[in-house]
Design an enzyme around this catalytic site. Structure first.
Site, PDB file in Angstrom:
ATOM      1  N   ARG A  68      28.866  -6.189 -15.896  1.00  0.00           N
ATOM      2  CA  ARG A  68      29.205  -6.220 -17.319  1.00  0.00           C
ATOM      3  C   ARG A  68      28.590  -7.448 -17.980  1.00  0.00           C
ATOM      4  O   ARG A  68      28.700  -8.561 -17.461  1.00  0.00           O
ATOM      5  CB  ARG A  68      30.729  -6.227 -17.506  1.00  0.00           C
ATOM      6  CG  ARG A  68      31.396  -4.993 -16.903  1.00  0.00           C
ATOM      7  CD  ARG A  68      32.882  -4.947 -17.122  1.00  0.00           C
ATOM      8  NE  ARG A  68      33.458  -3.790 -16.446  1.00  0.00           N
ATOM      9  CZ  ARG A  68      34.747  -3.452 -16.488  1.00  0.00           C
ATOM     10  NH1 ARG A  68      35.591  -4.191 -17.186  1.00  0.00           N
ATOM     11  NH2 ARG A  68      35.176  -2.381 -15.839  1.00  0.00           N
ATOM     12  N   ARG A  96      36.552 -13.840 -15.596  1.00  0.00           N
ATOM     13  CA  ARG A  96      35.683 -12.984 -16.410  1.00  0.00           C
ATOM     14  C   ARG A  96      34.241 -13.232 -15.965  1.00  0.00           C
ATOM     15  O   ARG A  96      33.665 -14.272 -16.271  1.00  0.00           O
ATOM     16  CB  ARG A  96      35.862 -13.288 -17.900  1.00  0.00           C
ATOM     17  CG  ARG A  96      35.162 -12.292 -18.831  1.00  0.00           C
ATOM     18  CD  ARG A  96      35.282 -12.729 -20.282  1.00  0.00           C
ATOM     19  NE  ARG A  96      36.654 -12.771 -20.724  1.00  0.00           N
ATOM     20  CZ  ARG A  96      37.325 -11.726 -21.220  1.00  0.00           C
ATOM     21  NH1 ARG A  96      36.734 -10.547 -21.310  1.00  0.00           N
ATOM     22  NH2 ARG A  96      38.580 -11.853 -21.612  1.00  0.00           N
ATOM     23  N   GLU A 113      45.430  -8.954 -17.886  1.00  0.00           N
ATOM     24  CA  GLU A 113      45.170  -7.617 -17.338  1.00  0.00           C
ATOM     25  C   GLU A 113      44.585  -7.668 -15.927  1.00  0.00           C
ATOM     26  O   GLU A 113      43.606  -8.360 -15.672  1.00  0.00           O
ATOM     27  CB  GLU A 113      44.197  -6.873 -18.259  1.00  0.00           C
ATOM     28  CG  GLU A 113      43.824  -5.485 -17.741  1.00  0.00           C
ATOM     29  CD  GLU A 113      42.607  -4.896 -18.427  1.00  0.00           C
ATOM     30  OE1 GLU A 113      41.959  -4.027 -17.821  1.00  0.00           O
ATOM     31  OE2 GLU A 113      42.293  -5.327 -19.561  1.00  0.00           O
ATOM     32  N   SER A 119      44.242  -1.068 -15.209  1.00  0.00           N
ATOM     33  CA  SER A 119      44.322  -0.262 -16.422  1.00  0.00           C
ATOM     34  C   SER A 119      44.189   1.192 -16.028  1.00  0.00           C
ATOM     35  O   SER A 119      43.421   1.529 -15.114  1.00  0.00           O
ATOM     36  CB  SER A 119      43.197  -0.663 -17.382  1.00  0.00           C
ATOM     37  OG  SER A 119      43.281   0.064 -18.581  1.00  0.00           O
ATOM     38  N   ARG A 163      39.886 -10.827 -10.295  1.00  0.00           N
ATOM     39  CA  ARG A 163      41.117 -11.098 -11.034  1.00  0.00           C
ATOM     40  C   ARG A 163      42.330 -11.047 -10.102  1.00  0.00           C
ATOM     41  O   ARG A 163      43.293 -11.794 -10.288  1.00  0.00           O
ATOM     42  CB  ARG A 163      41.281 -10.106 -12.183  1.00  0.00           C
ATOM     43  CG  ARG A 163      40.278 -10.318 -13.295  1.00  0.00           C
ATOM     44  CD  ARG A 163      40.603  -9.512 -14.538  1.00  0.00           C
ATOM     45  NE  ARG A 163      39.663  -9.839 -15.603  1.00  0.00           N
ATOM     46  CZ  ARG A 163      39.850  -9.561 -16.888  1.00  0.00           C
ATOM     47  NH1 ARG A 163      40.963  -8.954 -17.269  1.00  0.00           N
ATOM     48  NH2 ARG A 163      38.950  -9.894 -17.792  1.00  0.00           N
TER      49      ARG A 163
END
Length: 425
Positions: free
Chosen positions: A261, A276, A348, A351, A388
């Protein structure tokens, strides 16, 4: 994409969905207009072709002036058919282009608003009081350095910012997490999958990642291939252009893959450590179900995510994501957010999204139920996004001496190790 018949029958519902997403409501009227032109030009083309065929039968039987007149008419009719065909094709192209820009219909129970307008549904676990325990918690990067588990300096040297190495127990911890997650998914009936990290444009577009998320995607121009941001993409495209028998449903896959990403728009956010990053590994759940079963499957995916985070002994909450933060494919999305002690907030970790028939229509995946063939529903759910999860484990299970307690579920995959110990300097 949504069903055009639904758009025609209930355009106000589609307008309300666009409005809730914060997207262009005028797109609905543009699409209705293009669809009307597509259908009317199609009718005109069919009528002209029928007239052309009928005329073709008369010409061989005619002679003299009558035949000359019919030939003249046939010539004009051929030009009209060609023009009608071009008009039909143009209207169809415009309709499809506009349809691809339209987001999925938002579920009526979704809270309306932006990123901060979510609704908290549940809270699990107990947040540790480090003050009462007599020490200040270290953040995951400091712990990772003490443990010899994370090296971001050399990651930046080799690849740039937001890259990292997992070293020693850090690498072993990733492998333990992946194996434990796959074990849980397999026990729940998922088929384990190792998926491609590069996909064709139709796979990326079909899952909805070339719309709002296009700026976050890596593209290899020389090959016209995309690096996936999640194995949701190859898992969704796995049955592209197929008709599945109803008795095969539900189909459930657990994909493990690297994810890439750009993190466009995240400048200055989470720059410290590995929360991130541009590249990470993830175990993703993906389901194909009958449309009428999608909401129940969504709850099942959420339960599997809660089971996973509970097994890691992490405090977390479940939120109902607001309409403006859903992404184009999801009709509804639940996030599980783990408590990060040094940030003093929930972040988060997993999800799960119910994409209803949105992706299957774009990818031409259908189900045959008796004589009926119709689109099916697709759903996805993160089981373990590795970096994460490592962040949450290190910070929540740290001890005063810089060691980290290993959750019981991971110990069999770490040779029975109960504690990650600081490395000697």
């Amino acid at each position: 994409m949504i069903d055009l018949r639904l758009l025609r029958e209930d355009p106000d519902r589609v307008r309300a969905s666009q409005r809730a997403r914060g997207e262009d409501v005028a797109l609905v009227d543009s699409l209705l207009s293009a669809d009307e032109r597509r259908r009317s030009s199609g009718v005109r083309f069919d009528d002209l072709r029928a007239e052309q065929r009928q005329l073709g039968k008369l010409i061989p039987k005619a002679s003299g002036d009558e035949k000359a007149e019919l030939l003249k008419k046939a010539s004009q009719l051929a030009a009209d058919v060609k023009a009608a065909d071009a008009e039909r094709a143009a209207a169809d192209t415009e309709t499809q282009e506009l349809l691809l820009r339209l987001g999925n219909l938002v579920h009526p129970d979704v809270p309306v608003g932006g990123e901060e307008d979510f609704v908290t549904l549940e809270t699990h676990g107990t947040i540790r009081d480090f003050g009462a325990e007599g020490f200040e918690p270290k953040d995951h990067l400091e712990l990772g350095t003490i443990l010899g588990a994370i090296d971001v300096e050399r990651g930046a040297k080799v690849s740039g910012s937001r890259f990292y190495f997992l070293t020693g127990v850090g690498a072993l911890l990733e492998l333990a997490l992946v194996n434990a997650a796959i074990a849980q998914a397999t026990a729940a009936g998922f088929t384990p999958m190792l998926t491609p990290a590069l996909v064709r444009p139709q796979s990326m577009a079909g899952t909805g990642f070339l719309g709002q998320a296009a700026q976050d995607v890596y593209h290899l121009d020389a090959d016209d291939l995309y690096l996936v941001g999640t194995s949701e993409v190859p898992l969704a495209a796995y049955h592209m252009d197929e008709i599945l028998d109803a008795d095969r449903l539900p189909l459930r896959y657990a994909g493990f893959s690297p994810c890439f990403r750009r993190e466009a728009g995240s400048h200055g956010k989470d720059t410290r450590g590995i929360f991130r990053v541009h590249q990470f590994d993830k175990v993703e759940m993906f389901s194909y179900v009958a449309p009428e079963d999608s909401q129940a499957e969504h709850q099942r995916l959420l339960e599997w995510e809660k089971q996973w985070l509970t097994s890691l002994e992490l405090p977390f909450r479940v939120i109902d994501v607001a309409s403006g933060d859903l992404g184009s494919s999801a009709a509804r999305k639940f996030d599980c957010e783990a408590w990060i002690p040094t940030q003093g907030k929930y972040r988060e970790l997993t999800s799960t999204s119910d994409c209803t028939e949105f992706q299957s229509r774009r990818l031409s995946i259908r189900v045959r139920d008796g004589k009926q063939v119709k689109p099916l529903a697709t759903l996805n759910g993160t089981l373990c996004a590795v970096p994460r999860t490592i962040v949450a484990i290190l910070e929540n299970h740290q001890q005063a001496d810089g060691s980290v307690r290993v959750p019981e579920v991971l110990r069999p995959y770490l040779g029975g190790r109960e504690v990650l110990e600081p490395v000697a300097k």
